[in-house]
Design an enzyme around this catalytic site. Structure first.
Site, PDB file in Angstrom:
ATOM      1  N   LYS A 180       0.490  -0.992  -0.154  1.00  0.00           N
ATOM      2  CA  LYS A 180      -0.084  -0.080  -0.132  1.00  0.00           C
ATOM      3  C   LYS A 180       0.837   0.598  -0.064  1.00  0.00           C
ATOM      4  O   LYS A 180       1.654   0.947   0.694  1.00  0.00           O
ATOM      5  CB  LYS A 180      -0.949   0.050   1.327  1.00  0.00           C
ATOM      6  CG  LYS A 180      -2.323   0.139   1.589  1.00  0.00           C
ATOM      7  CD  LYS A 180      -3.380   0.542   2.857  1.00  0.00           C
ATOM      8  CE  LYS A 180      -3.371  -1.707   2.849  1.00  0.00           C
ATOM      9  NZ  LYS A 180      -4.428  -0.625   3.967  1.00  0.00           N
TER      10      LYS A 180
ATOM     11  N   ASP B  97      -2.954 -13.546   7.588  1.00  0.00           N
ATOM     12  CA  ASP B  97      -3.131 -11.924   8.316  1.00  0.00           C
ATOM     13  C   ASP B  97      -3.035 -12.905   9.657  1.00  0.00           C
ATOM     14  O   ASP B  97      -3.731 -14.041  10.875  1.00  0.00           O
ATOM     15  CB  ASP B  97      -4.274 -11.164   8.340  1.00  0.00           C
ATOM     16  CG  ASP B  97      -3.313  -9.421   8.133  1.00  0.00           C
ATOM     17  OD1 ASP B  97      -2.574  -9.449   8.670  1.00  0.00           O
ATOM     18  OD2 ASP B  97      -4.823  -8.457   7.549  1.00  0.00           O
TER      19      ASP B  97
HETATM   20  C1  R5P Z   1      -3.203  -4.996  10.731  1.00  0.00           C
HETATM   21  O1  R5P Z   1      -2.309  -4.067  11.425  1.00  0.00           O
HETATM   22  C2  R5P Z   1      -3.794  -6.055  11.650  1.00  0.00           C
HETATM   23  O2  R5P Z   1      -2.654  -6.765  10.746  1.00  0.00           O
HETATM   24  C3  R5P Z   1      -4.694  -6.271  10.972  1.00  0.00           C
HETATM   25  O3  R5P Z   1      -4.517  -6.181   8.796  1.00  0.00           O
HETATM   26  C4  R5P Z   1      -5.760  -5.094  10.335  1.00  0.00           C
HETATM   27  O4  R5P Z   1      -6.328  -5.370  11.444  1.00  0.00           O
HETATM   28  C5  R5P Z   1      -7.331  -5.461   9.965  1.00  0.00           C
HETATM   29  O5  R5P Z   1      -7.885  -4.446  10.573  1.00  0.00           O
HETATM   30  P1  R5P Z   1      -8.851  -4.311   9.468  1.00  0.00           P
HETATM   31  O6  R5P Z   1      -9.931  -5.745   8.555  1.00  0.00           O
HETATM   32  O7  R5P Z   1     -10.139  -3.583   9.422  1.00  0.00           O
HETATM   33  O8  R5P Z   1      -8.606  -3.960   7.775  1.00  0.00           O
END
Ligand code: R5P
Length: 327
Positions: free
Chosen positions: A203, A230
Site C-alpha cells: 500500500k 493475517d
Molecule cells: C493490521 O495491522 C492487522 O494485521 C490487520 O491487517 C488489521 O487488523 C485488519 O483490520 P481491518 O480488518 O479493519 O482492515
C-alpha cells in the site's frame, strides 16, 4: 503432615471462564479432564459487575479464560474482577488466559498526545493480581515487555499450518500472500510451512489526501490459488481490498487465513460476500451461529483448546512449554 516428593507446587487446576469464552473453556476443560468451576457474574442495574465463586480456591492453581473482544470493556473488567476475586480467596497462583488481547494495536506513541493503552491493560491485569498470563498471537511481540509477570505467548501457527497442509492437495500452484507488510515475516513462515512461494500487497500513499492509496502486488499470483494470511480481521477493510486486487491480477481460488476473527462493524457481511473459497480461523474469539451463518460451509474454525489445554497442564506440572514446539 507428610509431604510427598510429587506434591503439586500450586495445587490442583481450577478452571474459570468469563462470559466471553464459555465454549472454548468447556473444550479446554474436556482436554484437561476437569470441570469448569462455578461462579456467578452479575451485572447490577447500575452496570457494576459482581462476581462470586461457588467454592474455595485457597491454595489452588487457578486459570481464568476470558477473551477480550467486544464488548471489550465489559469483558476486560470481568477478567480483572475475577482475578481479584481469586486473589482475595487466597488462590496459590492465578493465570489470566486471554486468547485475544484487546488494545494490542495501541502499543506506542506514534503521534503526540496519545496513550499506550496496551501497557495500561497489562498493568491492570497485574494490579488485579495475576501471577502469569497466557495469550495467543499478540499483534506486536513487544507487548510481552509491558508485563512484568511471566507469560506464555503462544501461536496458532502450527494449528493453521497443519490444516493448510491437509487441504493443500485441493490447491492449484498455491502462493502465500500478506495483505499487510507488517505480517510479511510471519507470512514467510506460512509459505515455508506449505512449501509455497510468497507475494506481498503493498500500500502506498499517492497524494496528501489520507485516503489516496495505490495498491500493487509484489510477486506472482496469476492463475495461482492464493493463501491470504493475517493475524486478525477487524472491519475487513484490508481483506476486501486484498481480495479485489488479487482477482484483478488474475488469482484463482482464495483461501483466507487469520487467527483472530474480531469482525467489527459489518465485517461479516462484507467478508461473506467476497469470492473466497474458504475462511480459516480459530475460536480465540467466539462467533455466534448468526455470525457464522453468512459464510455457510466456507468457514473453518480450528480450535485452540488443545494448545491452551496442554500449556495449562504443563504450567501446572512445572514442565517446559517450549518442548511442545521442539524449542
Ligand atoms: C493490521 O495491522 C492487522 O494485521 C490487520 O491487517 C488489521 O487488523 C485488519 O483490520 P481491518 O480488518 O479493519 O482492515
Amino acid at each position: 503432615m507428610h509431604h510427598s516428593r510429587h506434591e503439586k507446587m500450586y495445587g490442583d487446576i481450577k478452571l474459570y471462564t468469563g462470559t466471553a469464552s464459555p465454549e472454548l473453556t468447556a473444550k479446554v476443560a474436556e482436554y484437561l479432564g476437569v470441570s469448569v468451576c462455578g461462579r456467578d457474574v452479575v451485572s447490577f442495574p447500575n452496570d457494576n459487575l459482581f462476581v462470586k465463586l461457588h467454592s474455595s480456591v485457597r491454595g489452588q492453581d487457578c486459570y481464568v479464560i476470558q477473551t477480550t473482544s467486544a464488548p471489550v470493556h465489559r469483558n476486560l473488567m470481568e477478567l480483572l474482577i475475577m482475578i481479584q476475586t481469586l486473589r482475595l480467596d487466597s488462590a496459590a497462583r492465578i493465570t489470566a488466559v486471554i486468547p485475544y488481547l484487546c488494545y494490542a494495536r495501541s502499543d506506542k506513541k506514534d503521534q503526540p498526545r496519545v496513550p499506550i493503552t496496551a501497557r495500561l491493560v497489562a498493568d491492570m491485569i497485574e494490579v488485579a493480581g495475576a501471577d502469569r498470563y497466557i495469550t495467543l498471537d499478540l499483534h506486536a511481540g513487544q507487548i510481552q515487555g509491558f508485563f512484568t509477570i511471566p507469560g506464555d505467548v503462544l501461536t496458532a501457527f502450527h494449528i493453521l499450518l497443519d490444516y493448510l497442509n491437509s487441504i493443500k492437495h485441493r490447491m492449484h500452484s498455491p502462493v502465500v500472500v500478506t495483505a499487510d507488510l507488517g505480517f510479511a515475516k510471519k507470512g514467510r513462515n506460512f509459505a515455508a510451512g506449505i512449501n509455497a512461494p510468497m507475494a506481498f500487497i503493498e500500500k502506498r500513499r499517492v497524494a496528501n489526501d489520507a485516503k489516496a492509496e495505490a495498491l500493487t502486488i509484489i510477486g506472482d499470483v496469476r492463475d495461482r490459488d492464493c493463501v491470504l494470511v493475517d493475524d486478525e480481521i477487524d472491519t475487513g477493510g484490508t481483506m476486501v481490498q486484498a481480495v479485489n486486487l488479487l482477482k484483478d491480477f488474475g488469482a484463482r481460488n482464495i483461501f483466507m487465513v487469520f487467527v483472530h476473527p474480531v469482525f467489527s462493524a459489518n465485517a461479516v457481511q462484507r467478508l461473506a460476500a467476497l469470492p473466497v473459497t474458504e475462511y480459516i480461523t480459530t475460536d480465540s474469539i467466539a462467533l455466534s451461529p448468526e455470525r457464522r451463518a453468512p459464510f455457510g460451509d466456507r468457514l473453518k474454525i480450528l480450535s485452540v483448546s488443545p494448545l491452551l489445554g496442554e500449556v495449562i497442564l504443563r504450567a501446572n506440572q512445572g514442565r517446559s512449554v517450549g518442548e511442545m514446539f521442539n524449542e
